[in-house]
Design an enzyme around this catalytic site. Structure first.
Site, mmCIF file in Angstrom:
data_model
loop_
_atom_site.group_PDB
_atom_site.id
_atom_site.type_symbol
_atom_site.label_atom_id
_atom_site.label_comp_id
_atom_site.label_asym_id
_atom_site.label_seq_id
_atom_site.Cartn_x
_atom_site.Cartn_y
_atom_site.Cartn_z
ATOM 1 N N ILE A 272 28.640 19.092 -46.805
ATOM 2 C CA ILE A 272 29.818 19.884 -47.158
ATOM 3 C C ILE A 272 29.487 21.350 -47.379
ATOM 4 C CG2 ILE A 272 31.557 20.200 -48.978
ATOM 5 C CD1 ILE A 272 31.775 17.195 -49.168
ATOM 6 N N ALA B 25 18.592 24.539 -49.011
ATOM 7 C CA ALA B 25 19.051 23.196 -48.681
ATOM 8 C C ALA B 25 20.396 23.309 -47.978
ATOM 9 C CB ALA B 25 19.172 22.335 -49.932
ATOM 10 N N SER B 26 20.630 22.388 -47.061
ATOM 11 C CA SER B 26 21.894 22.383 -46.340
ATOM 12 C C SER B 26 22.379 20.946 -46.238
ATOM 13 C CB SER B 26 21.714 22.990 -44.945
ATOM 14 O OG SER B 26 22.941 23.058 -44.266
ATOM 15 N N ALA B 27 23.568 20.692 -46.759
ATOM 16 C CA ALA B 27 24.101 19.339 -46.799
ATOM 17 C C ALA B 27 25.391 19.245 -45.999
ATOM 18 C CB ALA B 27 24.310 18.910 -48.246
ATOM 19 N N ASP C 267 25.677 9.970 -57.773
ATOM 20 C CA ASP C 267 25.051 10.219 -56.461
ATOM 21 C C ASP C 267 23.561 10.493 -56.653
ATOM 22 O OD1 ASP C 267 24.866 10.558 -53.746
ATOM 23 O OD2 ASP C 267 25.565 12.632 -53.751
ATOM 24 N N GLN D 28 26.018 24.463 -48.259
ATOM 25 C CA GLN D 28 24.589 24.759 -48.295
ATOM 26 C C GLN D 28 24.288 25.593 -49.533
ATOM 27 O OE1 GLN D 28 24.098 26.642 -44.473
ATOM 28 N NE2 GLN D 28 24.192 28.704 -45.293
#
Length: 255
Positions: free
Chosen positions: A85, A81-83, A237, A87
């Site tokens: 801020i 996963a890569s977000a 969140d 990964q």
């Protein structure tokens, strides 16, 4: 053809991490955004373009002062996963435990500070416009977002929150908080036990496991209402990328 909302999502991706984070926040607001735009913004939750595995490994080794091979029995260079801020990579410790390794994006702090300065200037110059649109406190909203994103830049805050959550909710039925490995975590690297399961939004998989999505939803609401109204300590969140359902119906909360 590319739709208008797809273009908005692509523009946000090009603008970078700060705007992606803001869009993630907005993706939880179906009361103010159309559903088609929400659908596009939800793609930003864990599908942000990743940075290179070489950079990720370099950050881990710099932060922990050891080689990746000495820390992990195996380390998957391609992130799961890569977000906005950071990964996440999957890895296995030498004791056999499966973990996820959250690595902060290179230079992210400077990028965010620059973007926030631009956002403040936009809000200042567009104060009358925002007021006419019904947003009476745009500057206050931006300051709140600024405090939140700065807290997220220090993964030690997340590690402390995980420890506190595990302590408070250890006995809550139907809920699991994967533990953090504090000795392998810093302000830029966070190592947490791998959370088994599927996204809470993956109704097809949940049904294939023989689980009732309605009961999962009821369990999730019970957990959240208890957190908010009884303990005052809650996961703030809860987008689908942070809420996983295990095969046994237990909800894993992460991030």
């Amino acid at each position: 053809n590319i739709s208008r909302f797809e273009r908005i999502r692509m523009v946000v991706e090009e603008l970078g991490p700060t705007y992606i984070k803001l869009a993630q926040v907005l993706s939880n607001r179906p009361d103010i955004l159309p559903s088609a735009l929400i659908t596009e913004l939800e793609k930003l939750q864990d599908q942000v373009p990743p940075f290179s595995s070489e950079e990720s490994i370099a950050i881990i080794e710099s932060e922990l002062g050891k080689s990746v091979d000495s820390i992990f029995e195996s380390f998957e260079p391609i992130p799961i996963a890569s977000a906005s801020i950071g990964q996440v990579h999957r890895a296995r410790l030498h004791n056999g435990k499966m973990v996820v390794v959250k690595v902060q994006r290179p230079g992210i702090r400077d990028i965010i500070d620059r973007d926030l300065a631009i956002m403040h200037e936009i809000v200042r110059r567009g104060e009358d416009f925002f007021y006419r649109q019904g947003l009476l406190n745009a500057e206050d909203v931006l300051r709140t977002f600024e405090r939140s994103i700065h807290q997220e830049l220090d993964y030690r805050n997340e590690a402390r929150n995980i420890d506190k959550f595990r302590s408070v909710y250890a006995a809550m039925p139907g809920l699991n908080i994967p533990p953090v490995f504090s000795d392998l975590s810093t302000d830029r690297v966070l190592v947490v036990e791998f959370a088994q399961g599927t996204k809470v939004s993956n109704i097809k998989q949940i049904r294939e496991w023989g689980l009732d999505p309605r009961k999962i939803a009821e369990s999730g609401m019970r957990i959240y209402l208890t957190m908010i109204f009884e303990n005052g300590l809650f996961h703030a969140d809860p987008h689908p990328g942070n809420v996983f359902v295990r095969r046994d119906g237990v909800i894993n909360l992460i991030d």
